[in-house]
Write a protein that holds these residues in place. Structure first.
Motif, PDB file in Angstrom:
ATOM      1  N   ILE A   5     -48.389  -1.725 -46.665  1.00  0.00           N
ATOM      2  CA  ILE A   5     -47.595  -1.882 -47.749  1.00  0.00           C
ATOM      3  C   ILE A   5     -48.157  -0.442 -48.658  1.00  0.00           C
ATOM      4  CG2 ILE A   5     -45.585  -2.469 -49.437  1.00  0.00           C
ATOM      5  CD1 ILE A   5     -45.995  -5.009 -48.273  1.00  0.00           C
ATOM      6  N   ASP A   6     -47.266   1.001 -49.362  1.00  0.00           N
ATOM      7  CA  ASP A   6     -47.626   1.223 -50.127  1.00  0.00           C
ATOM      8  C   ASP A   6     -46.759   1.379 -51.084  1.00  0.00           C
ATOM      9  OD1 ASP A   6     -47.943   3.559 -52.003  1.00  0.00           O
ATOM     10  OD2 ASP A   6     -47.822   5.138 -50.729  1.00  0.00           O
ATOM     11  N   THR A   7     -47.481   0.519 -52.809  1.00  0.00           N
ATOM     12  CA  THR A   7     -47.271  -0.455 -53.551  1.00  0.00           C
ATOM     13  C   THR A   7     -47.526   0.690 -54.455  1.00  0.00           C
ATOM     14  OG1 THR A   7     -49.615  -0.968 -54.541  1.00  0.00           O
ATOM     15  CG2 THR A   7     -48.597  -2.347 -52.917  1.00  0.00           C
ATOM     16  N   HIS A   8     -47.486   2.281 -54.306  1.00  0.00           N
ATOM     17  CA  HIS A   8     -47.296   3.038 -56.008  1.00  0.00           C
ATOM     18  C   HIS A   8     -47.310   4.577 -55.604  1.00  0.00           C
ATOM     19  CE1 HIS A   8     -48.107   3.569 -60.929  1.00  0.00           C
ATOM     20  NE2 HIS A   8     -47.701   4.593 -59.220  1.00  0.00           N
ATOM     21  N   SER A   9     -46.388   5.190 -54.860  1.00  0.00           N
ATOM     22  CA  SER A   9     -45.812   6.556 -54.474  1.00  0.00           C
ATOM     23  C   SER A   9     -44.986   6.582 -55.725  1.00  0.00           C
ATOM     24  CB  SER A   9     -45.341   6.313 -53.309  1.00  0.00           C
ATOM     25  OG  SER A   9     -44.238   5.929 -53.298  1.00  0.00           O
ATOM     26  N   HIS A  10     -45.146   8.160 -55.015  1.00  0.00           N
ATOM     27  CA  HIS A  10     -43.756   8.930 -56.174  1.00  0.00           C
ATOM     28  C   HIS A  10     -43.186  10.043 -55.078  1.00  0.00           C
ATOM     29  CE1 HIS A  10     -45.399   7.345 -59.654  1.00  0.00           C
ATOM     30  NE2 HIS A  10     -46.686   7.458 -59.797  1.00  0.00           N
ATOM     31  N   LEU A  11     -42.253   9.291 -53.625  1.00  0.00           N
ATOM     32  CA  LEU A  11     -41.529   9.935 -53.760  1.00  0.00           C
ATOM     33  C   LEU A  11     -40.240  10.902 -54.334  1.00  0.00           C
ATOM     34  CD1 LEU A  11     -41.028   8.011 -50.866  1.00  0.00           C
ATOM     35  CD2 LEU A  11     -42.477  10.315 -50.549  1.00  0.00           C
ATOM     36  N   PHE A  36     -42.743   2.040 -52.089  1.00  0.00           N
ATOM     37  CA  PHE A  36     -42.984   1.392 -53.412  1.00  0.00           C
ATOM     38  C   PHE A  36     -42.535   2.648 -54.215  1.00  0.00           C
ATOM     39  CE2 PHE A  36     -45.064  -3.082 -53.680  1.00  0.00           C
ATOM     40  CZ  PHE A  36     -42.991  -3.408 -52.608  1.00  0.00           C
ATOM     41  N   VAL A  37     -41.705   3.240 -55.087  1.00  0.00           N
ATOM     42  CA  VAL A  37     -40.861   4.805 -55.615  1.00  0.00           C
ATOM     43  C   VAL A  37     -41.186   4.350 -56.904  1.00  0.00           C
ATOM     44  CG1 VAL A  37     -39.918   6.462 -55.902  1.00  0.00           C
ATOM     45  CG2 VAL A  37     -39.926   5.397 -53.072  1.00  0.00           C
ATOM     46  N   LEU A 203     -52.885  -1.739 -52.355  1.00  0.00           N
ATOM     47  CA  LEU A 203     -52.777  -0.812 -51.823  1.00  0.00           C
ATOM     48  C   LEU A 203     -51.843   0.327 -52.078  1.00  0.00           C
ATOM     49  CD1 LEU A 203     -53.503  -1.333 -48.009  1.00  0.00           C
ATOM     50  CD2 LEU A 203     -55.779  -1.352 -49.735  1.00  0.00           C
ATOM     51  N   GLU A 204     -52.403   1.830 -52.058  1.00  0.00           N
ATOM     52  CA  GLU A 204     -51.483   2.482 -52.957  1.00  0.00           C
ATOM     53  C   GLU A 204     -52.080   3.815 -52.068  1.00  0.00           C
ATOM     54  OE1 GLU A 204     -52.322   4.458 -56.546  1.00  0.00           O
ATOM     55  OE2 GLU A 204     -52.408   2.401 -57.498  1.00  0.00           O
ATOM     56  N   THR A 205     -50.951   4.899 -52.576  1.00  0.00           N
ATOM     57  CA  THR A 205     -50.795   6.380 -52.200  1.00  0.00           C
ATOM     58  C   THR A 205     -51.390   7.160 -54.034  1.00  0.00           C
ATOM     59  OG1 THR A 205     -49.076   7.468 -51.549  1.00  0.00           O
ATOM     60  CG2 THR A 205     -50.560   6.483 -50.047  1.00  0.00           C
ATOM     61  N   ASP A 206     -50.290   7.074 -54.805  1.00  0.00           N
ATOM     62  CA  ASP A 206     -49.968   7.821 -55.385  1.00  0.00           C
ATOM     63  C   ASP A 206     -49.194   8.679 -55.479  1.00  0.00           C
ATOM     64  OD1 ASP A 206     -49.800   7.900 -59.061  1.00  0.00           O
ATOM     65  OD2 ASP A 206     -51.578   8.990 -58.834  1.00  0.00           O
ATOM     66  N   CYS A 207     -48.949   8.997 -54.525  1.00  0.00           N
ATOM     67  CA  CYS A 207     -48.522  10.468 -53.481  1.00  0.00           C
ATOM     68  C   CYS A 207     -47.229  11.127 -54.178  1.00  0.00           C
ATOM     69  CB  CYS A 207     -47.818  10.950 -52.305  1.00  0.00           C
ATOM     70  SG  CYS A 207     -46.331   9.168 -52.097  1.00  0.00           S
ATOM     71  N   ASN A 221     -50.859  14.242 -51.079  1.00  0.00           N
ATOM     72  CA  ASN A 221     -50.722  13.179 -50.165  1.00  0.00           C
ATOM     73  C   ASN A 221     -48.992  12.464 -49.790  1.00  0.00           C
ATOM     74  OD1 ASN A 221     -52.380  10.710 -49.443  1.00  0.00           O
ATOM     75  ND2 ASN A 221     -52.497   9.767 -51.484  1.00  0.00           N
ATOM     76  N   GLN A 222     -49.189  11.252 -49.333  1.00  0.00           N
ATOM     77  CA  GLN A 222     -47.699  10.663 -48.479  1.00  0.00           C
ATOM     78  C   GLN A 222     -48.633   9.597 -48.070  1.00  0.00           C
ATOM     79  OE1 GLN A 222     -46.067  12.340 -44.755  1.00  0.00           O
ATOM     80  NE2 GLN A 222     -47.558  14.014 -44.827  1.00  0.00           N
ATOM     81  N   PRO A 223     -47.312   8.727 -48.250  1.00  0.00           N
ATOM     82  CA  PRO A 223     -47.417   6.948 -47.610  1.00  0.00           C
ATOM     83  C   PRO A 223     -48.673   6.783 -46.364  1.00  0.00           C
ATOM     84  CG  PRO A 223     -45.911   7.072 -48.554  1.00  0.00           C
ATOM     85  CD  PRO A 223     -45.878   8.926 -48.835  1.00  0.00           C
ATOM     86  N   LYS A 224     -48.668   7.263 -45.514  1.00  0.00           N
ATOM     87  CA  LYS A 224     -48.819   7.506 -44.689  1.00  0.00           C
ATOM     88  C   LYS A 224     -50.278   6.871 -44.830  1.00  0.00           C
ATOM     89  CE  LYS A 224     -49.169  11.750 -42.294  1.00  0.00           C
ATOM     90  NZ  LYS A 224     -48.569  12.625 -41.283  1.00  0.00           N
ATOM     91  N   ASN A 225     -51.231   8.223 -46.102  1.00  0.00           N
ATOM     92  CA  ASN A 225     -52.866   8.091 -46.147  1.00  0.00           C
ATOM     93  C   ASN A 225     -53.000   6.603 -46.213  1.00  0.00           C
ATOM     94  OD1 ASN A 225     -52.515  10.376 -44.433  1.00  0.00           O
ATOM     95  ND2 ASN A 225     -52.360  11.224 -46.828  1.00  0.00           N
TER      96      ASN A 225
END
Length: 262
Positions: A5-11, A36-37, A203-207, A221-225
């Motif tokens: 689970i990516d808990t912090h992205s900026h898609l 999570f966006v 876990l997060e990416t902040d992508c 960056n993107q969620p898969k990372n």
């Protein structure tokens, strides 16, 4: 295989305007179960909600980033009040303090942070904290407002001192780690992650930001990372990858209670 689970992205970032649908469509193949966006102002929070309503595996977090604290007003507060009870809206964030970009409105930032902490408490949801060059003030404010932290929160992209971790952990907060812990110049990460309780880790990416090594400087960056972040934490903690993945997923459900409503 466990999905992360990516808990912090900026898609919701304009960088993804032409690629976000393809990225979301490929999440399952990338062994990502949920993303999570996270909003940072009104427009990005609206986009986060829209994406969450459109896609089953996307969830929204809405709030006003300290960079935009001067824009916080009654209208934005009403927007949060109207949308926070939506089952796809998990938390209020990202909120906090940022003295790196803005030093001339520290008092406003503090007031906006407390206002949003109160909203999170009122609606019994967690909050997501952004903190840059302001860890002392953040710890002081959170200690002064212990009575409104009972529904939990996450300090995102955490890379502070062990002492800061201990003080924030004592307040019941959890910590999400992103690409910055993989950087060769990350001084705190090796010792910090040996000390951090595995039950405190998300876990997060902040992508599209903070692309982890070895992709740093080569692509956005993107969620898969988020898998690269997990690999690094497992290395620091000398843990089995699958075991660590399962624990971090359980930690997400402990913080974000609405996920049980799926």
């Amino acid at each position: 295989m466990v999905k992360l689970i990516d808990t912090h992205s900026h898609l919701n970032d304009e960088y993804f305007i032409n690629s976000r649908e393809a990225i979301i469509a490929s999440l399952d193949c990338d062994n990502i179960s949920k993303v999570f966006v996270v909003g940072y102002d009104l427009e990005s929070s609206i986009e986060a909600i829209n994406l969450s309503l459109k896609h089953k595996n996307v969830y929204a977090i809405i709030g006003m980033h300290p960079e935009h604290a001067n824009a916080y007003n009654a209208e934005f507060e009403a927007f949060i009040e109207k949308n926070i009870n939506n089952n796809k809206v998990l938390a209020i964030g990202e909120i906090g303090l940022d003295y790196y970009w803005n030093k001339d409105n520290k008092q406003i930032q503090k007031q906006v942070l407390v206002s949003q902490l109160k909203l999170a408490h009122k609606h019994k949801v967690p909050f997501i904290i952004h903190c840059r060059d302001a860890i002392g003030d953040l710890i002081t404010i959170l200690n002064q407002n212990k009575n409104i932290l009972e529904f939990g929160g996450v300090v995102h992209c955490f890379n502070e001192s062990i002492e800061s971790y201990k003080q924030l952990s004592a307040l019941g907060l959890k910590f999400s780690f992103g690409g910055s812990i993989t950087f060769k110049n990350s001084k705190n990460a090796p010792e910090l992650l040996k000390v951090v309780d595995v039950n405190d880790i998300l876990l997060e990416t902040d992508c599209p930001y903070l692309t982890p090594e070895p992709l740093r400087g080569k692509e956005k960056n993107q969620p898969k990372n988020v898998w690269l972040v997990l690999n690094k934490i497992a290395e620091y903690k000398n843990m089995n990858l699958e075991t660590l993945a399962e624990i971090t997923n359980k930690n997400v459900y402990k913080v974000f209670k609405k996920l049980t409503n799926e």
